[in-house]
Design a protein around this motif. Structure first.
Motif, PDB file in Angstrom:
ATOM      1  N   UNK A  49     -88.147  33.578  71.461  1.00 55.69           N
ATOM      2  CA  UNK A  49     -88.210  34.795  72.262  1.00 55.69           C
ATOM      3  C   UNK A  49     -87.300  35.862  71.659  1.00 55.69           C
ATOM      4  N   UNK A  50     -87.570  37.096  72.049  1.00 54.77           N
ATOM      5  CA  UNK A  50     -86.757  38.241  71.647  1.00 54.77           C
ATOM      6  C   UNK A  50     -86.376  39.003  72.907  1.00 54.77           C
ATOM      7  N   UNK A  51     -85.092  39.246  73.075  1.00 57.35           N
ATOM      8  CA  UNK A  51     -84.591  40.095  74.152  1.00 57.35           C
ATOM      9  C   UNK A  51     -84.396  41.485  73.555  1.00 57.35           C
ATOM     10  N   UNK A  52     -85.026  42.488  74.164  1.00 61.83           N
ATOM     11  CA  UNK A  52     -84.953  43.862  73.668  1.00 61.83           C
ATOM     12  C   UNK A  52     -84.365  44.715  74.786  1.00 61.83           C
ATOM     13  N   UNK A  53     -83.268  45.441  74.481  1.00 56.56           N
ATOM     14  CA  UNK A  53     -82.574  46.216  75.510  1.00 56.56           C
ATOM     15  C   UNK A  53     -82.163  47.591  75.007  1.00 56.56           C
ATOM     16  N   UNK A  54     -82.275  48.560  75.914  1.00 58.17           N
ATOM     17  CA  UNK A  54     -81.750  49.910  75.688  1.00 58.17           C
ATOM     18  C   UNK A  54     -81.535  50.530  77.055  1.00 58.17           C
ATOM     19  N   UNK A  55     -80.300  50.944  77.330  1.00 58.35           N
ATOM     20  CA  UNK A  55     -80.006  51.527  78.634  1.00 58.35           C
ATOM     21  C   UNK A  55     -80.363  50.548  79.740  1.00 58.35           C
ATOM     22  N   UNK A  56     -81.155  50.998  80.700  1.00 55.01           N
ATOM     23  CA  UNK A  56     -81.543  50.136  81.821  1.00 55.01           C
ATOM     24  C   UNK A  56     -82.835  49.365  81.538  1.00 55.01           C
ATOM     25  N   UNK A  57     -83.448  49.596  80.374  1.00 53.16           N
ATOM     26  CA  UNK A  57     -84.689  48.899  80.033  1.00 53.16           C
ATOM     27  C   UNK A  57     -84.365  47.583  79.332  1.00 53.16           C
ATOM     28  N   UNK A  58     -85.014  46.526  79.787  1.00 55.53           N
ATOM     29  CA  UNK A  58     -84.884  45.224  79.140  1.00 55.53           C
ATOM     30  C   UNK A  58     -86.238  44.536  79.169  1.00 55.53           C
ATOM     31  N   UNK A  59     -86.559  43.863  78.080  1.00 57.80           N
ATOM     32  CA  UNK A  59     -87.840  43.184  77.983  1.00 57.80           C
ATOM     33  C   UNK A  59     -87.653  41.898  77.193  1.00 57.80           C
ATOM     34  N   UNK A  60     -88.396  40.875  77.571  1.00 55.57           N
ATOM     35  CA  UNK A  60     -88.380  39.624  76.819  1.00 55.57           C
ATOM     36  C   UNK A  60     -89.771  39.405  76.243  1.00 55.57           C
ATOM     37  N   UNK A  61     -89.816  39.279  74.935  1.00 54.92           N
ATOM     38  CA  UNK A  61     -91.058  38.947  74.243  1.00 54.92           C
ATOM     39  C   UNK A  61     -91.022  37.453  73.947  1.00 54.92           C
ATOM     40  N   UNK A  62     -92.121  36.764  74.163  1.00 62.31           N
ATOM     41  CA  UNK A  62     -92.172  35.336  73.865  1.00 62.31           C
ATOM     42  C   UNK A  62     -93.184  35.077  72.761  1.00 62.31           C
ATOM     43  N   UNK A  63     -92.952  34.002  72.021  1.00 61.44           N
ATOM     44  CA  UNK A  63     -93.812  33.665  70.911  1.00 61.44           C
ATOM     45  C   UNK A  63     -94.033  32.155  70.882  1.00 61.44           C
ATOM     46  N   UNK A  64     -95.234  31.784  70.630  1.00 55.64           N
ATOM     47  CA  UNK A  64     -95.589  30.387  70.366  1.00 55.64           C
ATOM     48  C   UNK A  64     -96.695  30.434  69.320  1.00 55.64           C
ATOM     49  N   UNK A  65     -96.350  30.139  68.092  1.00 57.75           N
ATOM     50  CA  UNK A  65     -97.330  30.210  67.012  1.00 57.75           C
ATOM     51  C   UNK A  65     -96.896  29.333  65.844  1.00 57.75           C
ATOM     52  N   UNK A  66     -97.809  29.153  64.925  1.00 61.70           N
ATOM     53  CA  UNK A  66     -97.530  28.338  63.742  1.00 61.70           C
ATOM     54  C   UNK A  66     -96.904  29.188  62.646  1.00 61.70           C
ATOM     55  N   UNK A  67     -95.824  28.672  62.077  1.00 65.55           N
ATOM     56  CA  UNK A  67     -95.148  29.323  60.955  1.00 65.55           C
ATOM     57  C   UNK A  67     -94.741  28.239  59.977  1.00 65.55           C
ATOM     58  N   UNK A  68     -94.644  28.618  58.712  1.00 64.70           N
ATOM     59  CA  UNK A  68     -94.256  27.640  57.694  1.00 64.70           C
ATOM     60  C   UNK A  68     -92.818  27.167  57.875  1.00 64.70           C
ATOM     61  N   UNK A  69     -91.979  28.072  58.399  1.00 64.97           N
ATOM     62  CA  UNK A  69     -90.570  27.732  58.582  1.00 64.97           C
ATOM     63  C   UNK A  69     -89.936  28.652  59.622  1.00 64.97           C
ATOM     64  N   UNK A  70     -88.679  28.398  59.930  1.00 62.38           N
ATOM     65  CA  UNK A  70     -87.962  29.200  60.918  1.00 62.38           C
ATOM     66  C   UNK A  70     -87.806  30.654  60.471  1.00 62.38           C
ATOM     67  N   UNK A  71     -87.653  30.870  59.171  1.00 59.71           N
ATOM     68  CA  UNK A  71     -87.501  32.233  58.663  1.00 59.71           C
ATOM     69  C   UNK A  71     -88.740  33.053  58.998  1.00 59.71           C
ATOM     70  N   UNK A  72     -89.926  32.494  58.775  1.00 60.18           N
ATOM     71  CA  UNK A  72     -91.164  33.190  59.102  1.00 60.18           C
ATOM     72  C   UNK A  72     -91.273  33.482  60.587  1.00 60.18           C
ATOM     73  N   UNK A  73     -90.853  32.536  61.403  1.00 56.86           N
ATOM     74  CA  UNK A  73     -90.900  32.725  62.854  1.00 56.86           C
ATOM     75  C   UNK A  73     -89.951  33.841  63.284  1.00 56.86           C
ATOM     76  N   UNK A  74     -88.745  33.861  62.733  1.00 62.69           N
ATOM     77  CA  UNK A  74     -87.778  34.911  63.071  1.00 62.69           C
ATOM     78  C   UNK A  74     -88.263  36.276  62.591  1.00 62.69           C
ATOM     79  N   UNK A  75     -88.857  36.327  61.404  1.00 65.68           N
ATOM     80  CA  UNK A  75     -89.406  37.594  60.907  1.00 65.68           C
ATOM     81  C   UNK A  75     -90.510  38.100  61.830  1.00 65.68           C
ATOM     82  N   UNK A  76     -91.373  37.193  62.301  1.00 67.71           N
ATOM     83  CA  UNK A  76     -92.461  37.589  63.201  1.00 67.71           C
ATOM     84  C   UNK A  76     -91.902  38.128  64.515  1.00 67.71           C
ATOM     85  N   UNK A  77     -90.890  37.478  65.055  1.00 69.51           N
ATOM     86  CA  UNK A  77     -90.257  37.956  66.290  1.00 69.51           C
ATOM     87  C   UNK A  77     -89.611  39.320  66.084  1.00 69.51           C
ATOM     88  N   UNK A  78     -88.933  39.500  64.962  1.00 67.33           N
ATOM     89  CA  UNK A  78     -88.291  40.787  64.676  1.00 67.33           C
ATOM     90  C   UNK A  78     -89.335  41.892  64.581  1.00 67.33           C
TER      91      UNK A  78
END
Length: 100
Positions: A49-78
């Motif tokens: 997941x990714x927590x995105x915040x600015x001022x009073x706005x906050x959002x959580x993005x979730x991810x469940x997908x296939x990636x070759x490694x953790x680096x690819x998963x983190x890049x996709x979340x970013x």
């Protein structure tokens, strides 16, 4: 703890250096972003997941997908976090333009 500045898009070295932690924090256009990997399934699916915040706005993005490694998963979340920020800023700019 303040977030480090935004890693360049697709900076594999940056993500690889932090992938072991399973968590990355950075800022993008003044927004604070926290990425975290949550788990892996035996079938190779990575959840996170990714927590995105600015001022009073906050959002959580979730991810469940296939990636070759953790680096690819983190890049996709970013990338998803950056896209959300871009969309929010575009909507805000359009809203201001319409109201003027």
């Amino acid at each position: 703890m303040s977030a480090p500045s935004e890693p360049p898009a697709a900076d594999v070295a940056f993500f690889a250096a932090h992938a072991e932690d399973g968590e990355i924090r950075f800022s993008y256009k003044g927004w604070q972003v926290q990425l975290q990997l949550d788990g892996h399934t035996p079938e190779g699916c990575v959840t996170g997941h990714a927590e995105v915040r600015a001022g009073s706005f906050a959002c959580r993005l979730v991810m469940a997908s296939h990636h070759h490694d953790d680096v690819g998963a983190l890049e996709a979340l970013a990338q998803k976090a950056r896209e959300l920020i871009e969309d929010r800023e575009t909507l805000a700019a359009e809203s201001l333009r319409i109201s003027i």
